[in-house]
Design an enzyme around this catalytic site. Structure first.
Site, short mmCIF file in Angstrom:
data_model
loop_
_atom_site.label_atom_id
_atom_site.label_comp_id
_atom_site.label_asym_id
_atom_site.label_seq_id
_atom_site.Cartn_x
_atom_site.Cartn_y
_atom_site.Cartn_z
N ASP A 17 0.82 -1.23 0.00
CA ASP A 17 0.00 0.00 0.00
C ASP A 17 0.84 1.27 0.00
O ASP A 17 0.44 2.30 0.55
CB ASP A 17 -0.94 0.04 1.22
CG ASP A 17 -1.83 -1.18 1.31
OD1 ASP A 17 -2.26 -1.63 0.25
OD2 ASP A 17 -2.05 -1.68 2.43
N LYS A 56 2.22 2.39 -5.03
CA LYS A 56 2.95 1.96 -6.24
C LYS A 56 2.14 2.21 -7.51
O LYS A 56 2.70 2.49 -8.55
CB LYS A 56 3.29 0.46 -6.15
CG LYS A 56 4.26 0.12 -5.03
CD LYS A 56 4.54 -1.36 -4.97
CE LYS A 56 3.37 -2.19 -4.52
NZ LYS A 56 2.93 -1.99 -3.14
N GLY A 60 -4.05 -3.98 -4.46
CA GLY A 60 -5.08 -3.01 -4.82
C GLY A 60 -4.42 -1.69 -5.11
O GLY A 60 -3.76 -1.12 -4.25
N HIS A 61 -4.52 -1.26 -6.33
CA HIS A 61 -3.94 0.03 -6.70
C HIS A 61 -5.08 1.01 -6.94
O HIS A 61 -5.97 0.73 -7.73
CB HIS A 61 -3.16 -0.10 -8.02
CG HIS A 61 -1.92 -0.90 -7.89
ND1 HIS A 61 -1.22 -1.01 -6.72
CD2 HIS A 61 -1.24 -1.62 -8.80
CE1 HIS A 61 -0.15 -1.76 -6.93
NE2 HIS A 61 -0.15 -2.16 -8.17
N GLN A 100 2.47 -5.72 -3.21
CA GLN A 100 2.83 -5.80 -1.78
C GLN A 100 4.19 -5.11 -1.55
O GLN A 100 4.58 -4.28 -2.35
CB GLN A 100 2.84 -7.24 -1.28
CG GLN A 100 1.46 -7.91 -1.25
CD GLN A 100 1.03 -8.53 -2.56
OE1 GLN A 100 1.81 -9.20 -3.21
NE2 GLN A 100 -0.20 -8.33 -2.96
#
Ligand code: IMP
Length: 430
Positions: free
Chosen positions: A13, A16, A40-41, A225
């Site tokens: 988180d 990225k 999750g982006h 990650q």
């Protein structure tokens, strides 16, 4: 030819997605090589919010190719949901923009059920996984019983593998966890049909990448990650089930390590973590709440509130040891605006001694006490800053201190969620 690898330098988180989206402009191909839809982006472009779990964020650049490599575990339902959402918004109009490795392992519904059942049984000792079936899917891969994307396209092969798997998985689910078993024909029919629907994207992606690079394409590798969640080097067992450090790009994409170019680590200007496990600079006070609220620190995959704490230079230095970053991207520094004082964790006190390097053994890490250095905060709005020198002197000092403590040059500073709220000090593709 120059390639760039973007990796998380903390517990995931780190932002990225935004960094990859910015760098994607200079790349021809964007590749994911590990993890799955546990990632999750969140990207904000022109006020529109996009969340990706599986497809590389580069997909928003229509002329870029996006690859999901063999090292990723693929949930075909999630893949198709993301494809559908993208198409609805006018993206991915040409299916050849997206390639999925025929060798990637598939996340099956029993993986998700096992992930959920195992966490429930662990009770307070749970890992706090994203409940997406990531661990069980990688376990099957390593146990050599996994179902791969290419198997879904051959119903006979798939049927046999599925039958063998269900025999064991249903036994475990029913008899050990007291959960519902799966019906062979239901899973078989559904996954053969999903296979048909994803077929258009399936390819030998190692070969595709080799041929693209042969033509001089620049490749951006998008890690998921962060270093502290690495299966080997992270805070085991409170980690994810893949290698999140640099070597994974080669095995997870089917390329030589010689293809690596620059390695960029991404770190938030503070630290967050979701799920269980040690977190030395965690704040269980008003400052922690401030970071959570102002930084909107709620998981983009699970919506869980993230644990928040000060920037931990020991963690990032450790990530640098594992990855040898050529540069650091510092994100969400605007979140610190308004705090009168900011702290950086510079070492750990353990059994009367100060440790300046990290050991990921959790019995040690959960007992260390952080040693802090305090710096002056700033209150000016920094979201308009375009150059490093546009920043208040306290913000510059904070960034310089991060450089000194981690030994890595800060090459990008994100001062707000939008694409243009970024100070690009050095472009790793140049
Ligand atoms: P899993 O990857 O779902 O098995 O979860 C294992 C651990 O990794 C848990 O602590 C999760 O919260 C964490 N994790 C997995 N993916 C991410 C991510 O993308 N960001 C932050 N934490 C993650």
């Amino acid at each position: 030819m120059k390639n760039v690898i973007v990796l998380g330098a903390q517990w995931g988180d780190e932002g990225k997605g935004k960094v990859v989206d910015l760098y994607a402009e200079f790349a021809d191909v964007v590749v994911r090589f590990q993890g799955g839809n546990n990632a999750g982006h969140t990207l904000v472009i022109g006020g529109e919010k996009h969340i990706f779990h599986l497809i590389p964020s580069g997909i928003l650049h229509p002329q870029k190719k996006c690859v999901i490599g063999n090292g990723v575990v693929v949930n075909p339902k999630v893949l198709l949901e993301e494809v559908g959402r993208l198409k609805e918004r006018g993206y991915l109009q040409d299916d050849s923009q997206l390639k999925v490795s025929h060798l990637a392992n598939v996340i099956m519904p029993y993986h998700v059920a096992l992930d959920v059942a195992r966490e429930k049984k662990l009770g307070d000792g749970k890992i706090g996984t994203t409940a997406r079936g990531i661990g069980p899917a990688y376990e099957d891969k390593v146990a050599r019983v996994g179902i791969r994307v290419c198997d879904l396209l051959k119903p006979d092969v798939f049927g046999e593998k599925l039958r063998n798997n269900l025999e064991v998985k249903n036994f475990l689910l029913e008899k050990y966890y007291g959960a519902k078993p799966f019906e062979f024909s239901e899973v078989f029919d559904e996954y053969v049909s999903l296979g048909e629907r994803i077929k258009v994207y399936v390819d030998d992606t190692s070969r595709f990448l080799e041929s693209e690079m042969g033509r001089g394409a620049k490749v951006l590798f998008e890690g998921a990650q962060g270093a502290m969640l690495d299966i080997d080097h992270g805070t085991y067992p409170f980690v994810t089930s893949s290698n999140t450090t640099v070597g994974a790009f080669a095995t997870g994409a089917g390329l030589s390590v010689k293809r690596a170019g620059s390695v960029i680590g991404v770190a938030k200007a503070y630290t967050t973590r979701v799920g269980g496990g040690p977190f030395p600079s965690e704040l269980n006070d008003a400052d922690g709440d401030y970071l959570r609220e102002k930084g909107q620190e709620f998981g983009s995959t699970t919506g869980r509130p993230r644990r928040c704490g000060w920037f931990d230079a020991v963690v990032v230095r450790y990530a640098h040891r594992l990855n040898e970053f050529d540069g650091l991207a510092i994100t969400k520094i605007d979140v610190l605006t308004g705090l009168p004082r900011v702290k950086i964790c510079v070492g750990y006190r353990y059994e009367g001694k100060v440790l300046d390097s990290l050991t990921p053994e959790i019995d040690v890490l959960s007992q260390v006490e952080p040693v802090y250095e305090e710096l002056e905060g700033w209150s000016e709005d920094i979201r308009e800053a375009k150059e490093f020198d546009d920043l208040p002197k306290e913000t510059k000092r904070y960034i310089r201190r991060i450089e000194e403590l981690t030994g890595v040059e800060v090459v990008l500073v994100s001062v707000g969620p939008e694409r243009n709220e970024t100070i690009l000090r050095k472009n790793p593709f140049r």
